[in-house]
Structure formats: C-alpha cells, structure tokens
Design a protein around this motif. Structure first.
Motif, PDB file in Angstrom:
ATOM      1  N   ARG A 163       5.082   8.493  -4.491  1.00 43.35           N
ATOM      2  CA  ARG A 163       4.929   9.820  -5.106  1.00 43.35           C
ATOM      3  C   ARG A 163       5.946   9.981  -6.238  1.00 43.35           C
ATOM      4  O   ARG A 163       7.044   9.423  -6.190  1.00 43.35           O
ATOM      5  CB  ARG A 163       5.160  10.919  -4.073  1.00 43.35           C
ATOM      6  N   GLN A 164       5.566  10.743  -7.236  1.00 41.97           N
ATOM      7  CA  GLN A 164       6.504  11.063  -8.296  1.00 41.97           C
ATOM      8  C   GLN A 164       7.575  12.002  -7.738  1.00 41.97           C
ATOM      9  O   GLN A 164       7.274  12.932  -6.973  1.00 41.97           O
ATOM     10  CB  GLN A 164       5.778  11.732  -9.465  1.00 41.97           C
ATOM     11  N   TYR A 181      -3.508   9.789  -3.826  1.00 44.14           N
ATOM     12  CA  TYR A 181      -4.743   9.352  -4.479  1.00 44.14           C
ATOM     13  C   TYR A 181      -4.840   7.832  -4.561  1.00 44.14           C
ATOM     14  O   TYR A 181      -5.901   7.255  -4.342  1.00 44.14           O
ATOM     15  CB  TYR A 181      -4.822   9.913  -5.906  1.00 44.14           C
ATOM     16  N   ILE A 182      -3.719   7.178  -4.902  1.00 40.56           N
ATOM     17  CA  ILE A 182      -3.737   5.732  -5.134  1.00 40.56           C
ATOM     18  C   ILE A 182      -3.172   5.037  -3.912  1.00 40.56           C
ATOM     19  O   ILE A 182      -1.999   5.202  -3.565  1.00 40.56           O
ATOM     20  CB  ILE A 182      -2.915   5.361  -6.383  1.00 40.56           C
ATOM     21  N   GLN A 183      -4.005   4.235  -3.253  1.00 43.82           N
ATOM     22  CA  GLN A 183      -3.595   3.553  -2.027  1.00 43.82           C
ATOM     23  C   GLN A 183      -2.989   2.183  -2.308  1.00 43.82           C
ATOM     24  O   GLN A 183      -2.011   1.789  -1.683  1.00 43.82           O
ATOM     25  CB  GLN A 183      -4.798   3.411  -1.091  1.00 43.82           C
ATOM     26  N   THR A 225       0.843  -1.195   0.000  1.00 39.73           N
ATOM     27  CA  THR A 225       0.000   0.000   0.000  1.00 39.73           C
ATOM     28  C   THR A 225       0.874   1.239   0.000  1.00 39.73           C
ATOM     29  O   THR A 225       2.052   1.196   0.384  1.00 39.73           O
ATOM     30  CB  THR A 225      -0.928   0.045   1.230  1.00 39.73           C
ATOM     31  N   ALA A 226       0.290   2.349  -0.422  1.00 42.20           N
ATOM     32  CA  ALA A 226       1.044   3.602  -0.469  1.00 42.20           C
ATOM     33  C   ALA A 226       1.308   4.138   0.931  1.00 42.20           C
ATOM     34  O   ALA A 226       2.349   4.735   1.199  1.00 42.20           O
ATOM     35  CB  ALA A 226       0.294   4.634  -1.306  1.00 42.20           C
ATOM     36  N   THR A 227       0.359   3.960   1.845  1.00 39.94           N
ATOM     37  CA  THR A 227       0.509   4.400   3.228  1.00 39.94           C
ATOM     38  C   THR A 227       0.030   3.282   4.139  1.00 39.94           C
ATOM     39  O   THR A 227      -0.655   2.355   3.705  1.00 39.94           O
ATOM     40  CB  THR A 227      -0.311   5.671   3.520  1.00 39.94           C
ATOM     41  N   SER A 228       0.367   3.368   5.410  1.00 46.21           N
ATOM     42  CA  SER A 228      -0.025   2.326   6.362  1.00 46.21           C
ATOM     43  C   SER A 228      -1.466   2.480   6.819  1.00 46.21           C
ATOM     44  O   SER A 228      -2.066   1.552   7.341  1.00 46.21           O
ATOM     45  CB  SER A 228       0.904   2.358   7.585  1.00 46.21           C
ATOM     46  N   GLN A 229      -2.049   3.676   6.630  1.00 46.39           N
ATOM     47  CA  GLN A 229      -3.418   3.890   7.063  1.00 46.39           C
ATOM     48  C   GLN A 229      -4.394   3.307   6.047  1.00 46.39           C
ATOM     49  O   GLN A 229      -4.037   3.020   4.909  1.00 46.39           O
ATOM     50  CB  GLN A 229      -3.712   5.381   7.254  1.00 46.39           C
ATOM     51  N   GLY A 230      -5.637   3.193   6.472  1.00 48.55           N
ATOM     52  CA  GLY A 230      -6.669   2.722   5.555  1.00 48.55           C
ATOM     53  C   GLY A 230      -7.705   1.902   6.284  1.00 48.55           C
ATOM     54  O   GLY A 230      -7.515   1.501   7.423  1.00 48.55           O
ATOM     55  N   ASN A 231      -8.798   1.654   5.595  1.00 48.35           N
ATOM     56  CA  ASN A 231      -9.882   0.846   6.161  1.00 48.35           C
ATOM     57  C   ASN A 231      -9.576  -0.625   5.911  1.00 48.35           C
ATOM     58  O   ASN A 231      -9.483  -1.073   4.772  1.00 48.35           O
ATOM     59  CB  ASN A 231     -11.209   1.244   5.497  1.00 48.35           C
ATOM     60  N   ASP A 249      12.173  13.147  -8.294  1.00 48.25           N
ATOM     61  CA  ASP A 249      13.354  13.036  -9.144  1.00 48.25           C
ATOM     62  C   ASP A 249      13.925  11.624  -9.110  1.00 48.25           C
ATOM     63  O   ASP A 249      14.474  11.148 -10.106  1.00 48.25           O
ATOM     64  CB  ASP A 249      14.424  14.037  -8.680  1.00 48.25           C
ATOM     65  N   SER A 250      13.765  10.949  -7.985  1.00 46.82           N
ATOM     66  CA  SER A 250      14.302   9.593  -7.852  1.00 46.82           C
ATOM     67  C   SER A 250      13.273   8.521  -8.186  1.00 46.82           C
ATOM     68  O   SER A 250      13.611   7.336  -8.196  1.00 46.82           O
ATOM     69  CB  SER A 250      14.836   9.380  -6.425  1.00 46.82           C
ATOM     70  N   ASN A 251      12.048   8.907  -8.430  1.00 51.15           N
ATOM     71  CA  ASN A 251      10.986   7.939  -8.750  1.00 51.15           C
ATOM     72  C   ASN A 251      10.074   8.531  -9.828  1.00 51.15           C
ATOM     73  O   ASN A 251       8.971   9.000  -9.543  1.00 51.15           O
ATOM     74  CB  ASN A 251      10.178   7.588  -7.497  1.00 51.15           C
ATOM     75  N   GLN A 252      10.547   8.460 -11.060  1.00 48.57           N
ATOM     76  CA  GLN A 252       9.773   9.007 -12.173  1.00 48.57           C
ATOM     77  C   GLN A 252       8.522   8.190 -12.462  1.00 48.57           C
ATOM     78  O   GLN A 252       7.597   8.674 -13.119  1.00 48.57           O
ATOM     79  CB  GLN A 252      10.656   9.078 -13.429  1.00 48.57           C
ATOM     80  N   ASN A 253       8.479   6.939 -11.988  1.00 41.56           N
ATOM     81  CA  ASN A 253       7.328   6.080 -12.252  1.00 41.56           C
ATOM     82  C   ASN A 253       6.211   6.246 -11.232  1.00 41.56           C
ATOM     83  O   ASN A 253       5.158   5.625 -11.354  1.00 41.56           O
ATOM     84  CB  ASN A 253       7.766   4.613 -12.269  1.00 41.56           C
ATOM     85  N   GLY A 254       6.419   7.042 -10.191  1.00 47.03           N
ATOM     86  CA  GLY A 254       5.405   7.215  -9.166  1.00 47.03           C
ATOM     87  C   GLY A 254       4.092   7.726  -9.733  1.00 47.03           C
ATOM     88  O   GLY A 254       4.062   8.681 -10.512  1.00 47.03           O
ATOM     89  N   LEU A 255       3.001   7.093  -9.346  1.00 44.84           N
ATOM     90  CA  LEU A 255       1.681   7.487  -9.859  1.00 44.84           C
ATOM     91  C   LEU A 255       1.019   8.556  -8.993  1.00 44.84           C
ATOM     92  O   LEU A 255       0.115   9.246  -9.453  1.00 44.84           O
ATOM     93  CB  LEU A 255       0.772   6.257  -9.938  1.00 44.84           C
ATOM     94  N   ASN A 256       1.436   8.657  -7.739  1.00 46.94           N
ATOM     95  CA  ASN A 256       0.895   9.714  -6.886  1.00 46.94           C
ATOM     96  C   ASN A 256       1.653  11.015  -7.139  1.00 46.94           C
ATOM     97  O   ASN A 256       2.836  11.007  -7.494  1.00 46.94           O
ATOM     98  CB  ASN A 256       0.988   9.298  -5.409  1.00 46.94           C
ATOM     99  N   PRO A 257       0.985  12.158  -6.984  1.00 46.05           N
ATOM    100  CA  PRO A 257       1.596  13.441  -7.357  1.00 46.05           C
ATOM    101  C   PRO A 257       2.779  13.819  -6.459  1.00 46.05           C
ATOM    102  O   PRO A 257       2.912  13.323  -5.335  1.00 46.05           O
ATOM    103  CB  PRO A 257       0.445  14.436  -7.187  1.00 46.05           C
TER     104      PRO A 257
END
Length: 379
Positions: A120-121, A145-147, A71-77, A123-131
């Motif tokens: 997150r997108q 946005y994307i969990q 997951t993108a973050t540890s939080q969530g339902n 300089d070191s992660n150009q493939n990141g889908l989150n802004p």
C-alpha cells in the motif's frame, strides 16, 4: 590390387578429417553463447522446440527470478499462479517472436522493489501501487487491487553477450479482496467491480512503467508490454484471464489499451450462468460425465475448466475423482475414459484428464488438438 588399397586409404583419410573438423566445431561452440548447457561458467542457451523460446543458463544453472511468487496478500486462488505465468508467455509471443528473441526470467525488478510496488502507498512507501489504507473495515474500505506482478525479459544476442531488447510485465488484479478486521480474525470478502478493476489498472500503469525504466540496465527506449490479468475469486474452480494490454515504447507513455478476449469456463456450467460461451462444450462434457458414471458408478464426480480465446476453446482440463483401489479397476476405467473422451470432449483443443482419488493421482490422459487418441500414463 593397388587401386583398391589406394581407395581405402582415401576413405580413412576422409573419415579422419571429418572427425577432426567435428571436434573443432564442437569446442568452438562451447566457447561462445549458444545452445549448449554443458559449460559450467558464463551464459549459455537451452535448445528450443518449435514455437518455444530459448532460455538462459548462467554458470550451469537456470536463471531464476528473485521476485517470482511475491504477492500483496497471502490469500488468493492457487489455480491462478500457473495460468498467469503461462498465459503471459502466450501474450509475449505476439510481440517477441520465438525465433528471434531469447526468454529470460525477470532480472531487473528485485524482490525488495517488487515488495514495495505491491504494498500500500504510505509515508514510508511512496512507491506502493495499492491505495492508502483509509482505516475502514466495511464496504467503503480501500481494497488491495494489485495482487501480484510478473516480469519476463526478452533478449537478443550482442556478440558473445545478451542484450535486453524488450519486457513483458503481467499485472494480476483482484476481483475480490480478502481481509480481516482484526489480526487472526475471520475472513471478510470485498468484491471489486469490473469497472473499478479496469480503471485502477489504467491509473497505475504509468507508475509501473516509470519504476521499471528507473532500474539499472533498462534502456529508455525498449518496448515494455503491460498485460492486465483478472484473478479468479478464491473459491472458483477455474483460473483468471488476461483482459487488456498496452505497450510503452519510450518514457512512461502507453499506447491505447487493446482488449484481450480470454475467458475461463467451469464445467458443468451452473444453470444461473446466462452466458452462451461454452454451451456446446458443456453439452459434450455433461454427456461424457454421465457416460462414465453409468459405466462405472464408483466415481465421486467430474469437473472441468475450459480456456477460451476469441470465443474459441483452446484447452480443457478435466478432473475425475474415483473410489477405485484395485489396479485392474483403475486400468479398465482409464481405458473406458479415453474412449469416451474421444467421443464427447472437444477435438480441436488440448485436453488433459486427471483421474484421482481424494489422496492420489491414478492416471493422466493427454490429447493435443486434432490428435486421434489420448496418451495415457498410469501412476
């Protein structure tokens, strides 16, 4: 006398031939890709029930996905995880028929690739889908946005091998982003509007397809279905829901987005809920709750979640919390609940009722749609 002996001889010869042929076909099946899972080496398939996919066994073990659960973050339902995966499989069945295709846990997006995509997108992660992080800590910050994402592969037999024939990828979008202004600080909640969520999902969809098609072993012309899922807020009793899908038949192009009419309703409904969806079911659940509370006043509460597709309830999960400790009380209460459920809860949907204390499950009642009674398991 002679004829009787001759007849018996032919019977024994026939039985011997049946046994020999049976053993022959048994060992032939073990040497090829098939439903057996007894072989320790190579690829085998599990047996599938009606309406279910065969799944892949490799070297005697179920083939799992290395990227599952990232997951993108540890939080969530936490309710969302199971609903997301099982719901995605239901989406897949409308594209890849269970009798023709074989299900395989995602094998083409590695854990490193998935972690990069969910980041997150930068300089070191150009493939990141989150802004990119804009450094703000108020409502003007760029949210996550994307969990999470889940890959499901659908295979067909190619001689004694399996060939990738299609993929379904679920993209779980946040409706609420939880963040801290400082490390280990208080949690802050940033709501993401429906319009923001939908637009951002459409924006990054071609990037997801492009990254998938870059993976080794993914043909340029296999169909890839993207199914978009709205995560529930952290404090919601119900899970999220799928809301749209699109298919890439080749390259990074996508078909027009098709709405998926799914909703989750929590019962009893709050008075502030102005939606008419689930109104009849809410009346039935309220009557069920009142009925069992009047008969057994030692219940601490009852809640339920209902899954709706195209405006029709498909499943309901009920949790009844009790303060019973006597086994005879639990059994008597469970029997009463099963009869009340038949009377008040939906008969055309799958229903699962869990009876529990704060610390342990005491009984589980399950009824499939249109069944006459509940199957009861005492814990």
């Amino acid at each position: 006398m002679f004829k009787r002996i001759k007849t018996k001889s032919w019977i024994w010869i026939g039985l011997a031939l049946v046994i020999v042929l049976g053993l022959f076909f048994y060992f032939v099946n073990l040497s090829s890709v098939g439903p057996s899972i007894n072989k320790n080496k190579g690829v085998q398939l599990t047996q599938n029930g009606a309406g279910q996919y065969q799944t892949v066994i490799k070297d005697g073990h179920y083939l799992t996905s290395a990227a599952r659960g990232l997951t993108a973050t540890s939080q969530g339902n936490q309710v969302d995880t199971k609903d997301f995966e099982s719901g995605l499989l239901n989406v897949a069945k409308s594209h890849f028929k269970t009798g023709r295709y074989i299900f395989q846990e995602g094998q083409y997006l590695s854990s490193d690739t998935m972690s990069s995509l969910l980041g997150r997108q930068s300089d070191s992660n150009q493939n990141g889908l989150n802004p990119k992080d804009n450094g703000k800590t108020d409502s003007s910050r760029e949210p996550i946005y994307i969990q999470s994402m889940t890959e499901q592969d659908f295979m067909t037999k190619d001689g004694s091998n399996l060939r990738l024939a299609g993929m379904v990828v679920g993209v779980a979008m946040n409706t609420q982003d939880i963040y801290q202004k400082e490390q280990f600080g208080a949690n802050y909640y940033q709501n993401i509007s429906e319009e923001q969520r939908i637009n951002y999902g459409k924006k990054i969809a071609p990037k997801i397809i492009k990254r998938i098609r870059e993976q080794e072993g993914v043909a340029k012309n296999i169909p890839i279905v993207l199914a978009m899922y709205a995560n529930a807020p952290e404090d919601s009793l119900g899970g999220g829901y799928f809301y749209s899908e699109a298919t890439s038949k080749r390259s990074t192009s996508l078909t027009a987005w098709t709405p998926i009419d799914q909703k989750t309703v929590v019962f009893p409904k709050e008075s502030s809920d102005g939606s008419s969806l689930g109104s009849d079911e809410n009346t039935g659940f309220t009557n069920f709750k009142n009925d069992i509370a009047n008969f057994f006043p030692n219940i601490a509460g009852a809640t339920a979640t209902g899954k709706f597709e195209n405006g029709k309830m498909t499943s309901m999960k009920v949790t009844v919390t009790t303060q019973f400790y006597s086994q005879t009380e639990i059994e008597a209460f469970t029997n009463y609940v099963s009869s009340a459920a038949v009377k008040f809860l939906p008969s055309s949907a799958n229903v699962q009722i869990t009876i529990k204390t704060a610390n342990e499950t005491q009984a589980l009642l399950v009824r499939k749609s249109d069944d006459k009674s509940y199957e009861v398991t005492m814990m």
